[in-house]
Design an enzyme around this catalytic site. Structure first.
Site, short mmCIF file in Angstrom:
data_model
loop_
_atom_site.label_atom_id
_atom_site.label_comp_id
_atom_site.label_asym_id
_atom_site.label_seq_id
_atom_site.Cartn_x
_atom_site.Cartn_y
_atom_site.Cartn_z
N GLU A 301 -0.45 115.55 19.65
CA GLU A 301 -1.09 116.26 20.88
C GLU A 301 0.45 115.78 21.77
O GLU A 301 0.00 116.97 22.59
CB GLU A 301 -2.49 116.22 21.67
CG GLU A 301 -3.16 115.30 20.78
CD GLU A 301 -3.67 117.17 20.06
OE1 GLU A 301 -3.56 118.33 20.73
OE2 GLU A 301 -4.28 117.21 18.76
N HIS A 304 3.09 117.93 21.33
CA HIS A 304 2.56 119.73 21.44
C HIS A 304 3.15 119.97 23.02
O HIS A 304 3.97 120.72 23.33
CB HIS A 304 0.94 119.85 21.57
CG HIS A 304 0.15 120.25 20.50
ND1 HIS A 304 1.19 121.10 19.65
CD2 HIS A 304 -0.41 120.38 20.01
CE1 HIS A 304 0.24 121.47 19.11
NE2 HIS A 304 -0.66 120.87 19.10
#
Length: 867
Positions: A301, A304
């Site tokens: 995450e 990202h």
């Protein structure tokens, strides 16, 4: 009838947006059942000719709409299902919309909803339209300013994307916070959180000297279990700077853990929202697999931020652009944090378990699909895991330097844009100075290529001709397949284990390793200077997501197990022997395999984690995928027969490993986790001996000093068929009944146990007072574990497993369509079985298809599965 529109969305029909929103200011007056959202957007028309403005919106109660301060008359706009249409807006204008929503009533867990009395959001893929009317598509990028207002006592923490610019008290016990994100982003990356949390805080100093405030927000009382996640975050930030030269770009980075969440985590800019199962961990409550998953997903995450946020996808067909690339980055991070060879094997196991089965059934689709009805149904192993393998192949094809240069070019050229796979590949074509148009086929063609390799040794000429061919089976909508560019990593050993150098025809020098390319249906490679017949390893390191039929004999595989320098090849050789024995395709003696596995125990001190993987024989799902006409019961019996033989042969060596005392000081590091994994593998093999090992297995449970050891012992007790399994489960439940994440494990352990009473057990569990149909984690712990990890019971000849899952999906669909649809993907292999099982599966699916109230998500999965 909900979600009546089942028209497919097609990549070929993509058109740019008619309007852009450059800035949006949102004001939330947060109330559980009546939140008011005021949205002020700066809108401009992108087309030259006048056209209506069509906004997406679902489950919204429109309060007012105005352009440049003027309230619109009723004839100037219209409301249609899922749409708000402004008929004749000006070229550039300010749009003010006020809407009311019901977060407490939002059981779909997309948009703004309540979890444990707290507000949180999930907007990917199309959840923002349940918050306000919007251009809810990824190619509309706007700068967001968000004001949150809420009761201060109930919701003391107010978070949104970006940086906090102002906060203060209001009248009537309320307070506010204003968050501004300076980076343009699509609506799916919007996030807010409001509630009462415990938190841990830290600081990260970037390579340019900027101080970033880090915080993880968790349920009250859980903060002590968030420290590993914080450590993983800091390691991920440092790694991304060192490996990809990517520095974080905001003043703060927040993570919030929530119990009710449909996914693992969400990369919202500066405000990641996580399923609590992927944040909370300590030795007592989390397994080594949990620690590894937390490290990987926290990294994923965070990564990202650049591959997904700063550069996003133009449309949802490009989902693999952000997810496949970020999976690759996550896997490289995990490999650098742990053992690279072991990590590679784990990644391949995951790919084969999740994606190869998907590729072989009715739900097969390309890495970049050509159409969908609900994009939620394409957050799949093909997009993620196979998408990651495509990036890995790209790196192999063009080399490390060109790949690194291409990545930097991509970051520089595409920053702040909504991009396509073509935009991405163009950067590597430029960096490598080569045409990669043929490589695009990996994004466009579904299915797992089948690679065949055969060799012929010429003793008089000291040459070896290796002939390779490829083919791919038809998949839905793609009956005819083209040859793909498949990278190979080839090396040779002798029958006695010597490492052999060879000279490729046309090359000047010999080498121990050859990185070659198969880009046609069939080709041959001629190798010189081989004084003896070699044993070829064609796929060292698993360079491509393919299956391999290399025709090697059992003796040749045994030599590879003992001597090949590549860890993946050694592991794969053992798996191939075991798989062939279980499928009845090899005459290898059980004792020969046991002896080879015994050598892995001899070398366990060098790498305990590798030895543990070697001892874990192919599971039943893998056998079902490999068998031409799978019979789950017969395959289960064949597997257990081999496991018993290996366990009997190695019993004297396995027992002391299983009985070894726990380490005094718990470490989540790779070496300590490897030693626990070896103990778990020993327990797993001893379980094949049945109830006679009950004492050893139960003693391991009682002696366990960590959750990893506890779960390993419980899994072994479950697999053994021993009655002590239920006694241990009762003890486990008494101790952990107040910890939801641990009780999830209690459900999953039972649902996955391949015991004779599996069906009765899951039916009892579904009626248990601790089972919660509203919580995705609990549903997955029961139904997901049963359908995905207990194939013998799920595919029972009676059809009871199919009916059980169909009924659960029916009950869930009305409240959480995305979860229901995901559960039903377990039916993807139904056409592989005998006609009686197929009839049961078809009936279960058709019973759902007949429901007029079925959601669009679930209907699409059923229709594709039945097609």
């Amino acid at each position: 009838m909900r979600d009546a529109d089942t028209a497919a969305v097609r990549l070929a029909d993509y058109t740019p947006p008619d309007y852009h929103i450059d800035e949006i200011a949102l004001v939330f007056s947060l109330e559980p059942s009546a939140t008011v959202v005021a949205a002020c957007s700066q809108v401009r028309r992108a087309r030259a000719e006048p056209c209506p403005l069509v906004l997406d919106g679902e489950r919204l109660e429109l309060q007012s709409i105005a352009i440049d301060g003027r309230i619109l008359d009723a004839h100037e706009f219209s409301l249609e299902p899922g749409k708000l249409i402004v008929h004749a807006p000006p070229v550039s204008f300010r749009l003010d919309i006020v809407a009311r929503i019901d977060p407490a009533g939002n059981t779909a867990l997309e948009g703004l909803y309540m979890s444990g009395g707290r507000f949180c959001t999930q907007c990917e893929a199309e959840g923002f339209r349940a918050i306000t009317y919007a251009l809810d598509r990824p190619d509309v990028l706007a700068r967001y300013a968000v004001r949150l207002e809420a009761d201060k006592e109930q919701y003391p923490t107010l978070l949104a994307n970006g940086n906090l610019t102002e906060a203060g008290d209001m009248e009537n016990g309320r307070h506010f916070a204003i968050w501004v994100d300076p980076h343009p982003k699509p609506s799916y990356l919007f996030a807010l959180v409001a509630g009462r949390y415990d938190s841990i805080e830290d600081t990260f100093v970037t390579k340019s000297g900027r101080r970033v405030a880090l915080a993880i927000q968790v349920d009250p009382g859980d903060s002590a279990r968030a420290h590993y996640a914080m450590d993983a975050l800091k390691r991920a930030m440092k790694w991304d700077e060192e490996v990809f030269q990517r520095e974080y770009d905001l003043d703060v980075f927040n993570i919030v853990a929530v119990r009710d969440f449909n996914f693992g985590a969400m990369e919202n800019k500066g405000l990641n929202i996580f399923n609590s199962s992927l944040i909370l961990a300590d030795a007592e409550t989390a397994t080594d697999a949990d620690f590894e998953a937390i490290e990987a997903v926290v990294g994923h995450e965070y990564f990202h931020n650049w591959t997904g946020n700063r550069i996003t996808c133009r449309d949802w067909f490009q989902l693999c652009l952000k997810e496949g690339l970020t999976v690759f980055r996550e896997q490289e991070f995990s490999a650098d944090q742990r053992s690279r060879p072991v990590q590679r094997i784990k990644d391949v196991k995951r790919l084969r378990a999740r994606q190869f089965s998907e590729d072989s059934g009715p739900l097969a689709h390309s890495v970049r699909p050509a159409s969908y009805q609900k994009i939620d149904n394409f957050y799949t192993a093909t997009v993620y895991e196979k998408g990651g393998e495509v990036i890995r192949m790209l790196k192999r094809l063009i080399g490390e330097q060109a790949f690194a240069a291409g990545m930097q070019l991509y970051f520089e050229r595409r920053d702040g844009t909504a991009s396509t796979v073509e935009d991405f590949i163009a950067c590597f074509e430029e960096a490598a100075r080569r045409d990669l148009s043929a490589f695009m086929l990996w994004y466009e063609q579904a299915g797992t290529p089948r690679l065949t390799a055969r060799g012929e040794y010429d003793a008089s000429a000291h040459t070896y001709r290796l002939t390779l061919s490829q083919d791919t089976a038809p998949t839905p909508g793609q009956p005819n397949k083209k040859p793909l560019p498949i990278p190979l990593d080839i090396g040779f050993i002798s029958a006695t284990g010597a490492h052999l150098d060879a000279r490729l025809d046309g090359a000047a020098e010999a080498s121990a390793r050859w990185a070659l390319l198969l880009d046609s249906t069939q080709t041959s490679f001629l190798f010189h200077d081989l004084a003896e017949a070699p044993i070829p390893a064609t796929m060292r390191g698993f360079p491509a997501p393919v299956t391999l039929n290399d025709g090697l004999s059992v003796d040749e595989r045994l030599a590879q197990m003992a001597h090949d320098p590549d860890a993946f090849t050694r592991w794969e050789a053992g798996q191939a022997i075991a798989r062939a024995i279980m499928l009845g395709e090899a005459n290898a003696s059980h004792s020969a395999l046991a002896q080879a596995l015994g050598r892995e125990l001899d070398r366990a001190q060098e790498d305990a984690a590798f030895a543990a993987l070697a001892l874990r024989l192919p599971d039943l799902n893998e056998l079902i995928l490999a068998a031409r006409a799978p019979d789950p019961d017969a395959l289960f019996a064949s597997r257990e027969k081999l496991r018993r033989a290996v366990a009997s042969a190695l019993r004297e060596r396995l027992t002391p490993i299983a009985a070894a005392p726990s380490e005094t000081h718990f470490s989540a590091g790779a070496e300590a986790a490897g030693r626990r994994a070896l103990k778990a593998a020993a327990l797993d093999l001893l379980a094949a001996l049945g109830a006679e090992e009950q004492g050893t297995l139960f003693a391991a449970f009682e002696r366990a000093a960590s959750m990893s050891e506890t779960v390993a012992a419980l899994e072994a007790l479950g697999a053994s068929g021993a009655p002590a399994f239920d006694d241990a489960l009762a003890t486990f439940h008494r101790r952990w009944k107040d910890n939801p994440l641990v009780i999830d494990k209690w459900f999953a352990l039972q649902a996955a146990a391949q015991r004779a009473d599996a069906q009765e057990r899951v039916e009892r569990l579904a009626a248990h007072s601790d089972f919660n149909l509203h919580n995705p984690n609990r549903v997955q712990a029961l139904a997901g574990a049963f359908a995905m990890r207990n194939p013998r019971a799920f595919h029972a000849a009676s059809g009871a497993g199919y009916r059980f899952l169909a009924q659960l999906a029916r009950d869930i669909d009305a409240r959480n369509p995305a979860l229901a649809a995901r559960l039903l993907t377990a039916f993807e292999s139904w056409k592989r079985f005998d006609s009686a099982r197929q009839a049961h599966a078809r009936a279960a699916l058709r019973s759902l298809a007949a429901l007029t109230s079925l959601s669009k998500n679930t209907r699409e999965v059923i229709e594709r599965t039945l097609a």
